[in-house]
Design a protein around this motif. Structure first.
Motif, PDB file in Angstrom:
ATOM      1  N   LYS A 739      26.919-125.257  91.084  1.00  8.80           N
ATOM      2  CA  LYS A 739      27.192-123.918  90.203  1.00  8.80           C
ATOM      3  C   LYS A 739      25.848-123.082  90.216  1.00  8.80           C
ATOM      4  O   LYS A 739      25.672-121.747  90.394  1.00  8.80           O
ATOM      5  N   LEU A 754      29.491-129.360  88.606  1.00 11.54           N
ATOM      6  CA  LEU A 754      30.297-129.824  87.991  1.00 11.54           C
ATOM      7  C   LEU A 754      30.779-130.905  89.086  1.00 11.54           C
ATOM      8  O   LEU A 754      31.657-130.163  90.241  1.00 11.54           O
ATOM      9  N   THR A 756      34.048-132.512  90.144  1.00 10.03           N
ATOM     10  CA  THR A 756      35.040-131.471  90.914  1.00 10.03           C
ATOM     11  C   THR A 756      36.288-133.188  91.022  1.00 10.03           C
ATOM     12  O   THR A 756      37.414-132.544  90.820  1.00 10.03           O
ATOM     13  N   GLU A 798      29.485-132.238  83.563  1.00 11.72           N
ATOM     14  CA  GLU A 798      29.053-131.307  84.351  1.00 11.72           C
ATOM     15  C   GLU A 798      27.070-131.692  84.167  1.00 11.72           C
ATOM     16  O   GLU A 798      26.769-132.459  83.558  1.00 11.72           O
TER      17      GLU A 798
END
Length: 828
Positions: A739, A754, A756, A798
């Protein structure tokens, strides 16, 4: 009465035991020597003296008798003295007779020697006279012819011939004769006669042996006299030279070449040295040099090839009147565990299967069976395992009829198909025996149907192949099977000539501890007898004993008879052809040629001839891992089958290499070879002897014993699998998206990510994907959750990530997280 009455005085008595001895000295001198033997004087009292003086015996006169001696003792002593005197007189007479006999023998030998010397002198006189005559004739022939004599003047007396100048030739001859002799009449100087006389062995020299040295034999003296006589009579006649046809192979030893030419080895070596070749009799020369030598000695050369030595065993065409009917050879084939040996066991009424490890036939067996009708059948039992394909192939090559055994409950299997192919390749008629028909799940029709797929059409399917439903357990159909075999043999009209040199095929070979190399041979032609000399493959031997399938010794074996042959010098290969030859020399020569040819073939196969081959070989050696093993088996067929099975193990990365294979017990030499190569020793139905076991314990060499080939192959395959590099598998455990990118002092760029999918772990490997293209692969330097270092981060959370030695990261890049797992590989 006085001592001299009626007797000679003692001092004037004749020489007792005397005689003349003739001594011989050197130069022919002799001397007569008088030999006298003195005897001890014995004084005996006279019996008459006592009678005249006192009228009694001497024993009764006390004044003449020693004190303390009785009359009986005195009489006994007198008798003893008289007996001793009589013995001495008899001995003296015997010595005189012996001396006279010896003297007569010496005179006889002396007369013979003088007669022989006189004969030699006469012969020499004749030879010298002939030489003088020939010399005179030569001188007369060399002189110029005299001028014609002037005419006689009338009134002048004619001068007698020879009166002017006397001829000097006769006087010269006489003078030469006189000067050429010494005072004993022997020739002087180093002439031929002097040489003959100097080397002559006379009777006196032979008897006396005073020279103390070693004399030449009488035969040698006779040969020398014969040579001298031939030389004197005009020289010895040279024998006519015999011109021989000399066979010269590609290379030949000097001594062998001289032997074939019947020339002295020294002469051949001398000729080679004149040509500039310093060789000895044990060295070999090529055919071109041998051709020069043969032509120099006046012989004819015949250039032959090394392969010509096998011409003595070329096939002989048999005439029809020599052929006799012979028993058929039947080979039983089929898949493993389909009941081949059990079927033969039922036919033979003997328990053959019980002797096999695990109930599996490991060797080829040869047996002869006599049917109820009196017909003889020779059976070959071959193993059914796929590793024994080559052994079954050899069985098909020597057989007349193939009995294909198929289990009714198992139907056609891979080895069944191989057996069909072998039988077709050998063009051998086939009989199908559908076995195990006693089982409830048996389905013979299924077997017949599946055989159609392999072009085997049985009679029940309107074909020409006989099929019989049998059961080795209950004995069902055995008589029908034997009838089918007899019918097929009758159609073939099998015949052979038993009155020729035997030839046959080796079914099996092994090294027996007590009997040495033993080969199971199926005689195909002729009759093999005890004492025959034969060659088989690279080995040769003389038949020491023949043992039939029942273990009994036999004197001979005719066509189609399997026997064990003892007397080989080595273990032959299974499948080699045995041929009887005439002499041991032929057998040894053929065996040596075959051995050398096999060595050359192996060397040619193992040597790289071109640069590309050398490079390919070097590359293969670098990349392919090898498992070396050393194999010892009880019989040759098992060794060959194991080697073929080992060759099939492996792939492009690993392979099994058989360093050495042999027949017989594991020896200390095998252990030494295994230690040097770092290889285990595999014994198949054999054991290591005591020195080998001790050496293996000291050197740390592993010895493994097997009796079933399945276990051996599986263990070697497992060991070879250990040489394979482990397979690395990647398991993807998660994905993370970047990010933001932060720059942290002391750490560098850190990506705010992050997770995913899945999970992110610090020990895992990562790849950086940008537009679905891998731009970096490496490991994580740090994984943080807020400000804490963590081991893993779950999906949806995160985290901060930093790469080891890489900082080209951007927002939007995807991080692929994976773990590596090593998986052990196995050979198929």
């Amino acid at each position: 009465m006085s001592d001299t009455d009626g007797k000679k005085p003692l001092g004037l008595r004749g020489r007792p035991g005397g005689g003349n001895v003739k001594q011989s000295f050197s130069h022919g001198r002799t001397k007569n020597v008088v030999v006298e033997t003195k005897r001890k004087r014995v004084v005996v009292p006279k019996s008459g003296a006592a009678g005249k003086s006192g009228g009694g015996t001497a024993g009764g006169d006390p004044s003449r008798r020693p004190a303390g001696i009785s009359d009986a003792e005195m009489e006994r002593r007198l008798k003893a003295l008289q007996a001793a005197k009589a013995n001495e007189e008899a001995e003296a007479k015997q010595r005189a007779a012996d001396e006279r006999q010896r003297e007569e023998e010496r005179e006889r030998r002396r007369a013979e020697a003088e007669a022989k010397e006189r004969e030699e002198r006469e012969r020499e006189e004749a030879i010298r006279a002939k030489e003088a005559e020939e010399k005179r004739k030569r001188e007369e022939a060399s002189k110029p012819k005299p001028a014609p004599a002037p005419e006689a003047v009338p009134g002048q007396p004619e001068e007698p011939r020879g009166a002017g100048k006397p001829s000097s030739a006769p006087r010269k001859v006489e003078r030469d004769r006189g000067n050429d002799r010494d005072d004993r009449g022997n020739r002087k100087g180093g002439g031929d006669a002097a040489g003959r006389r100097a080397g002559k062995l006379t009777v006196n020299q032979a008897l006396s042996g005073r020279d103390g040295g070693r004399h030449r034999s009488v035969a040698a003296m006779k040969r020398k006299q014969e040579r001298m006589r031939q030389k004197a009579m005009g020289g010895a006649q040279e024998r006519e030279k015999i011109v021989r046809d000399v066979q010269v192979p590609e290379t030949i030893m000097v001594s062998e070449l001289a032997n074939r030419m019947a020339e002295r080895v020294a002469d051949v070596v001398k000729s080679l040295m004149k040509m500039g070749m310093m060789v000895t009799q044990n060295q070999s020369i090529d055919a071109d040099t041998a051709e020069l030598i043969v032509e120099e000695f006046g012989h004819r050369i015949q250039r032959v090839s090394d392969a010509d030595v096998e011409q003595v065993i070329t096939g002989v065409e048999d005439s029809d009147q020599d052929l006799r009917p012979r028993p058929p050879v039947i080979t039983i084939m089929g898949h493993v565990d389909h009941g081949k040996t059990s079927l033969l066991d039922a036919i033979r009424n003997a328990n053959v299967t019980a002797g096999e490890a695990g109930g599996i036939t490991q060797h080829i067996g040869a047996y002869q069976v006599k049917t109820d009708s009196g017909a003889l059948l020779s059976f070959l039992d071959t193993p059914g395992h796929a590793a024994f394909t080559s052994m079954r192939s050899r069985g098909a090559q020597v057989t007349d009829i193939v009995v294909l055994v198929v289990a009714a409950d198992d139907s056609v299997m891979p080895q069944t198909i191989e057996a069909i192919n072998h039988a077709k390749a050998a063009e051998v008629p086939m009989i199908v025996a559908i076995n195990k028909c006693d089982k409830p799940e048996a389905n013979p029709d299924k077997v017949r149907t599946e055989l159609l797929q392999h072009e085997v059409i049985v009679e029940k399917m309107s074909g020409d192949v006989q099929d019989v439903e049998v059961s080795a357990v209950t004995g069902k159909g055995l008589d029908e099977l034997l009838e089918a075999i007899a019918l097929q043999a009758e159609i073939l009209e099998l015949k052979a000539n038993p009155d020729r040199a035997a030839s046959g095929a080796v079914i099996e070979a092994q090294l027996d501890v007590g009997r040495g190399p033993v080969a199971t041979v199926l005689v195909q032609n002729g009759t093999l007898r005890q004492g025959d000399i034969f060659v088989v493959g690279e080995q040769w031997g003389k038949v020491r004993a023949l043992v039939n399938d029942k273990g009994d010794r036999v004197k001979e074996a005719g066509p189609s008879v399997p026997v064990e042959v003892l007397g080989l010098n080595g273990t032959p290969e299974a499948g080699d052809v045995l041929n009887v030859v005439e002499t041991e020399a032929q057998a040894r020569e053929i065996a040596e040629y075959r051995e050398q040819a096999a060595k050359d073939k192996r060397a040619a196969a193992g040597a790289a001839t071109t640069l590309d081959q050398l490079l390919a070989k070097a590359k293969a050696d670098e990349t392919v891992a090898e498992l070396p093993i050393l194999v010892k088996t009880d019989v040759q067929g098992s060794s060959e089958a194991i080697i073929q099975a080992m060759e099939k193990i492996g792939n492009d990365e690993v392979r099994v290499r058989v360093l050495h294979s042999g027949v017989g017990a594991i020896t200390e030499t095998d252990i030494g070879l295994a230690e040097a190569s770092g290889a285990p020793v595999i014994g198949f139905n054999v054991r290591a002897n005591a020195p080998a076991r001790s050496s293996a314990n000291q050197k740390g060499v592993e010895i493994r014993y097997y009796s079933v080939i399945y276990d051996l192959v599986d263990d070697v395959k497992a060991a070879a699998s250990g040489l394979l590099s482990a397979e690395v598998r990647e398991n993807f455990i998660g994905y993370a998206e970047i990010k933001e990118v932060f720059k942290v002092s002391g750490v560098g760029k850190v990506a705010g990510c992050l997770v995913t999918e899945g999970v992110a772990r610090r020990e895992a490997g990562v790849r950086l994907l940008r537009d679905n293209v891998v731009i970096h692969e490496g490991t994580l330097k740090t994984l943080k959750r807020f400000k804490d270092e963590v081991k893993e981060v779950q999906s949806g959370q995160e985290c901060g990530m930093a790469f080891e030695n890489y900082e080209d990261i951007r927002p939007g890049d995807v991080i692929e997280i994976f773990e590596r797992e090593e998986v052990e590989r196995k050979l198929d």
